[in-house]
Design a protein around this motif. Structure first.
Motif, PDB file in Angstrom:
ATOM      1  N   GLU A   1      33.235  43.166  51.159  1.00  8.91           N
ATOM      2  CA  GLU A   1      33.865  42.125  50.348  1.00  8.91           C
ATOM      3  C   GLU A   1      33.045  41.864  49.086  1.00  8.91           C
ATOM      4  O   GLU A   1      33.587  41.636  48.006  1.00  8.91           O
ATOM      5  CB  GLU A   1      34.039  40.822  51.148  1.00  8.91           C
ATOM      6  CG  GLU A   1      35.018  40.928  52.305  1.00  8.91           C
ATOM      7  CD  GLU A   1      36.406  41.396  51.866  1.00  8.91           C
ATOM      8  OE1 GLU A   1      36.775  41.269  50.683  1.00  8.91           O
ATOM      9  OE2 GLU A   1      37.131  41.938  52.724  1.00  8.91           O
TER      10      GLU A   1
ATOM     11  N   HIS B   1      40.470  44.031  43.329  1.00 10.21           N
ATOM     12  CA  HIS B   1      39.803  43.804  44.619  1.00 10.21           C
ATOM     13  C   HIS B   1      40.304  44.771  45.694  1.00 10.21           C
ATOM     14  O   HIS B   1      39.522  45.467  46.342  1.00 10.21           O
ATOM     15  CB  HIS B   1      40.050  42.350  45.051  1.00 10.21           C
ATOM     16  CG  HIS B   1      39.382  41.961  46.327  1.00 10.21           C
ATOM     17  ND1 HIS B   1      38.246  41.187  46.353  1.00 10.21           N
ATOM     18  CD2 HIS B   1      39.669  42.246  47.624  1.00 10.21           C
ATOM     19  CE1 HIS B   1      37.867  41.014  47.614  1.00 10.21           C
ATOM     20  NE2 HIS B   1      38.717  41.643  48.409  1.00 10.21           N
ATOM     21  N   GLU B   2      41.620  44.823  45.875  1.00 12.44           N
ATOM     22  CA  GLU B   2      42.164  45.655  46.959  1.00 12.44           C
ATOM     23  C   GLU B   2      41.987  47.145  46.666  1.00 12.44           C
ATOM     24  O   GLU B   2      41.758  47.944  47.581  1.00 12.44           O
ATOM     25  CB  GLU B   2      43.642  45.334  47.210  1.00 12.44           C
ATOM     26  CG  GLU B   2      43.910  43.897  47.665  1.00 12.44           C
ATOM     27  CD  GLU B   2      43.065  43.460  48.863  1.00 12.44           C
ATOM     28  OE1 GLU B   2      42.690  44.311  49.699  1.00 12.44           O
ATOM     29  OE2 GLU B   2      42.761  42.252  48.952  1.00 12.44           O
TER      30      GLU B   2
ATOM     31  N   TYR C   1      33.608  33.806  49.259  1.00  9.02           N
ATOM     32  CA  TYR C   1      34.219  34.747  50.207  1.00  9.02           C
ATOM     33  C   TYR C   1      33.475  36.083  50.212  1.00  9.02           C
ATOM     34  O   TYR C   1      33.441  36.795  51.216  1.00  9.02           O
ATOM     35  CB  TYR C   1      35.690  34.954  49.818  1.00  9.02           C
ATOM     36  CG  TYR C   1      36.407  35.962  50.655  1.00  9.02           C
ATOM     37  CD1 TYR C   1      36.702  35.694  51.987  1.00  9.02           C
ATOM     38  CD2 TYR C   1      36.788  37.203  50.130  1.00  9.02           C
ATOM     39  CE1 TYR C   1      37.352  36.636  52.764  1.00  9.02           C
ATOM     40  CE2 TYR C   1      37.430  38.143  50.898  1.00  9.02           C
ATOM     41  CZ  TYR C   1      37.718  37.859  52.214  1.00  9.02           C
ATOM     42  OH  TYR C   1      38.347  38.785  52.975  1.00  9.02           O
TER      43      TYR C   1
ATOM     44  N   HIS D   1      38.573  48.190  47.536  1.00 12.14           N
ATOM     45  CA  HIS D   1      38.493  48.475  48.980  1.00 12.14           C
ATOM     46  C   HIS D   1      38.964  49.899  49.271  1.00 12.14           C
ATOM     47  O   HIS D   1      38.401  50.595  50.116  1.00 12.14           O
ATOM     48  CB  HIS D   1      39.357  47.503  49.783  1.00 12.14           C
ATOM     49  CG  HIS D   1      38.734  46.161  50.020  1.00 12.14           C
ATOM     50  ND1 HIS D   1      37.414  45.987  50.340  1.00 12.14           N
ATOM     51  CD2 HIS D   1      39.269  44.902  50.002  1.00 12.14           C
ATOM     52  CE1 HIS D   1      37.162  44.687  50.506  1.00 12.14           C
ATOM     53  NE2 HIS D   1      38.275  44.012  50.307  1.00 12.14           N
TER      54      HIS D   1
HETATM   55 ZN   LIG Z   1      38.694  42.005  50.490  1.00 14.33          ZN
END
Ligand SMILES: [Zn+2]
Length: 254
Positions: free
Chosen positions: A211, A150-151, A204, A154
């Protein structure tokens, strides 16, 4: 600079090897890494060696970072760039591990000039141009999310400016096709969240397109067949961008 970096990397690969026991225990829990072919695993291990040489891990709040932890994070972080190369993570070096979720202070000025401040509890954060911060507990023990992928997704998204769900696309890719697939999937997802439907992905992901991109990148690697079934158009775009077909990888093994 280019030749020097290449020379340095070559030397690192010639002189270092990943310890088999450390590797095996670090990736034991990650089926999506154990599913890689022999060739892909070799490539990933080389990337991990370079990643470990070029990135700097530190522990916060008493975390002692072990080799197994470093390799576990690096293996997951390098999977998205398996066919892109380590330069996609250039420009920053730090990875900070907290024992669990960590608190960050947020503030925002509203339209009336009033400053709002609040605390967020996070499992991970990617700072633009700065470090990646991770909760080790979430990285190691939360089966519902993959905070590492996930990070780092990003980080890829941030390469083209403020994160918006559109990383730098390769030559030959069609930005309009990416946006059409992303927007259709995102809007359908937000609608399902609004209606209180079961969304499969973490709700989320409805917070922002960036996201959604990060959460869907997790799914693309950890549950590719379901990702392809639910979001076939976006899956194809992701396959072009990441230059991988994780669902095909599973099919080939049968
Ligand atoms: Zn995130």
């Amino acid at each position: 600079m280019g030749w020097f970096r290449n020379w340095r990397r070559k030397r690192i690969l010639q002189r270092h090897r990943l310890d088999d026991d450390t590797w095996n225990s670090a990736v034991r829990a990650f089926r999506f890494i154990r599913n890689l072919s022999g060739e892909e695993t070799k490539k990933l291990k080389n990337l991990v060696l370079l990643f470990l040489a070029e990135k700097e891990f530190s522990g916060a709040h008493g975390v002692e970072v072990t080799d197994r932890m470093r390799v576990a994070i690096a293996a997951q972080a390098c999977l998205p760039i398996l066919e892109l190369g380590l330069d996609w993570y250039a420009g920053w070096t730090g990875i900070v591990l907290y024992p669990g979720d960590f608190r960050v202070r947020r503030s925002e000025m509203d339209e009336d000039g009033v400053l709002h401040e609040w605390d967020d509890e996070l499992a991970g954060e990617a700072m633009p141009g700065g470090p990646v911060i991770l909760s080790w507990d979430a990285a190691a023990h939360d089966p519902a999310i993959n905070v590492v992928i996930h990070e780092f997704a990003h980080k890829l998204d941030m390469l083209s400016g403020a994160p918006n769900g559109v990383p730098p696309l390769h030559a030959g890719m069609d930005r309009r096709a990416w946006l059409a697939a992303l927007n259709a999937a995102y809007e359908g997802f937000c609608d399902a969240v609004d209606r209180g439907r079961d969304t499969w992905l973490d709700p989320y992901a409805a917070e922002h397109r960036s996201e959604f991109f990060a959460v869907l990148s997790e799914a693309f690697f950890t549950d590719p067949q379901e990702t392809k079934r639910r979001y076939p158009d976006l899956y194809d775009e992701f396959a072009l961008f990441y230059r991988q077909d994780p669902a095909g990888r599973l099919k080939n093994q049968r």
